[in-house]
Design a protein around this motif. Structure first.
Motif, PDB file in Angstrom:
ATOM      1  N   CYS A  66      65.299  18.482  92.806  1.00  0.00           N
ATOM      2  CA  CYS A  66      64.319  17.394  92.649  1.00  0.00           C
ATOM      3  C   CYS A  66      63.004  17.729  93.335  1.00  0.00           C
ATOM      4  O   CYS A  66      61.930  17.429  92.806  1.00  0.00           O
ATOM      5  CB  CYS A  66      64.881  16.089  93.210  1.00  0.00           C
ATOM      6  N   LEU A  67      63.079  18.341  94.501  1.00  0.00           N
ATOM      7  CA  LEU A  67      61.848  18.713  95.209  1.00  0.00           C
ATOM      8  C   LEU A  67      61.054  19.762  94.431  1.00  0.00           C
ATOM      9  O   LEU A  67      59.832  19.677  94.325  1.00  0.00           O
ATOM     10  CB  LEU A  67      62.174  19.237  96.611  1.00  0.00           C
ATOM     11  N   ILE A  68      61.758  20.746  93.891  1.00  0.00           N
ATOM     12  CA  ILE A  68      61.078  21.783  93.126  1.00  0.00           C
ATOM     13  C   ILE A  68      60.442  21.205  91.865  1.00  0.00           C
ATOM     14  O   ILE A  68      59.330  21.574  91.493  1.00  0.00           O
ATOM     15  CB  ILE A  68      62.041  22.938  92.792  1.00  0.00           C
ATOM     16  N   SER A  69      61.137  20.279  91.227  1.00  0.00           N
ATOM     17  CA  SER A  69      60.596  19.714  89.989  1.00  0.00           C
ATOM     18  C   SER A  69      59.386  18.822  90.229  1.00  0.00           C
ATOM     19  O   SER A  69      58.637  18.537  89.303  1.00  0.00           O
ATOM     20  CB  SER A  69      61.673  18.942  89.233  1.00  0.00           C
ATOM     21  N   LYS A  70      59.168  18.401  91.464  1.00  0.00           N
ATOM     22  CA  LYS A  70      58.015  17.543  91.783  1.00  0.00           C
ATOM     23  C   LYS A  70      56.867  18.315  92.449  1.00  0.00           C
ATOM     24  O   LYS A  70      55.879  17.711  92.834  1.00  0.00           O
ATOM     25  CB  LYS A  70      58.441  16.399  92.711  1.00  0.00           C
ATOM     26  N   MET A  71      57.007  19.617  92.586  1.00  0.00           N
ATOM     27  CA  MET A  71      55.952  20.407  93.230  1.00  0.00           C
ATOM     28  C   MET A  71      54.745  20.513  92.303  1.00  0.00           C
ATOM     29  O   MET A  71      54.875  20.984  91.167  1.00  0.00           O
ATOM     30  CB  MET A  71      56.458  21.801  93.589  1.00  0.00           C
TER      31      MET A  71
END
Length: 195
Positions: A66-71
């Motif tokens: 989720c963090l990577i997809s929101k970068m």
């Protein structure tokens, strides 16, 4: 320029190349360590393996993704490629942990049954399901997912809604089942340590 480690992801036999040496090492561990360990030590090892596997799977599969997809600094193609590679790499580690977990469980179960104990089916399923899911992911879902999801991310003009495929949803469902099974197994083995 490709990294030397990325070659293992493109190899269709990469899972086998990880599993075969892992089985050999686990055979040595079984003969030298697990057979000589006490039942309490085996229970502690099973609780720790399941806790580690649960925490790392939850982190990699749900939190980090989720963090990577929101970068905002990387585009959707890069996000898909990063996540595909991460899951392929993490699955190799899960295969090794699954082999250790199954061997520990088999030795633990043998000791329980030797002392006229009882091992219920829920605990057995909670131990076997994560290993079977990891094997299915390595054999089918990750190769198909790489073709489906990663390649769609490299095609220009594909909308963000079209980038999710059925393999992706099946993979997420399997990860959820794996996490639930690991939680049950970890809690059950941890509870046994308090008795």
């Amino acid at each position: 320029m490709a990294c030397c480690f990325s070659k293992i992801f493109d190899d269709p036999l990469s899972a086998v190349k990880v599993v075969v040496p892992s089985i050999a090492v686990e055979f040595i561990l079984h003969k030298k360590v697990w057979e000589k360990a006490s039942l309490r030590d085996l229970t502690l090892a099973l609780a720790l393996v399941n806790a580690y596997w649960f925490a790392s799977t939850l982190n990699v599969s749900f939190f980090d993704t989720c963090l990577i997809s929101k970068m905002p600094t990387i585009d959707s193609r890069q996000q898909m490629e990063i996540n595909c590679r991460r899951f392929q790499w993490f699955n190799k580690a899960e295969l090794v942990v699954g082999i250790v977990s199954l061997d520990l469980y088999c030795e633990w179960r043998k000791r329980i049954l030797d002392h006229d104990g009882f091992v219920d089916i829920v605990l057995a399923q909670a131990v076997f399901v994560p290993a079977l899911i990891s094997a299915a992911q390595a054999a089918y879902f990750l190769p198909k997912g790489s073709l489906c999801c990663c390649n769609k991310g490299m095609i220009e003009g594909v909308s963000a809604n079209d980038k999710k495929c059925k393999i992706h949803y099946a993979y997420v469902g399997m990860e959820t089942i794996k996490i639930a099974s690991l939680a049950v197994a970890g809690l059950r083995f941890g509870r046994m340590l308090t008795v």
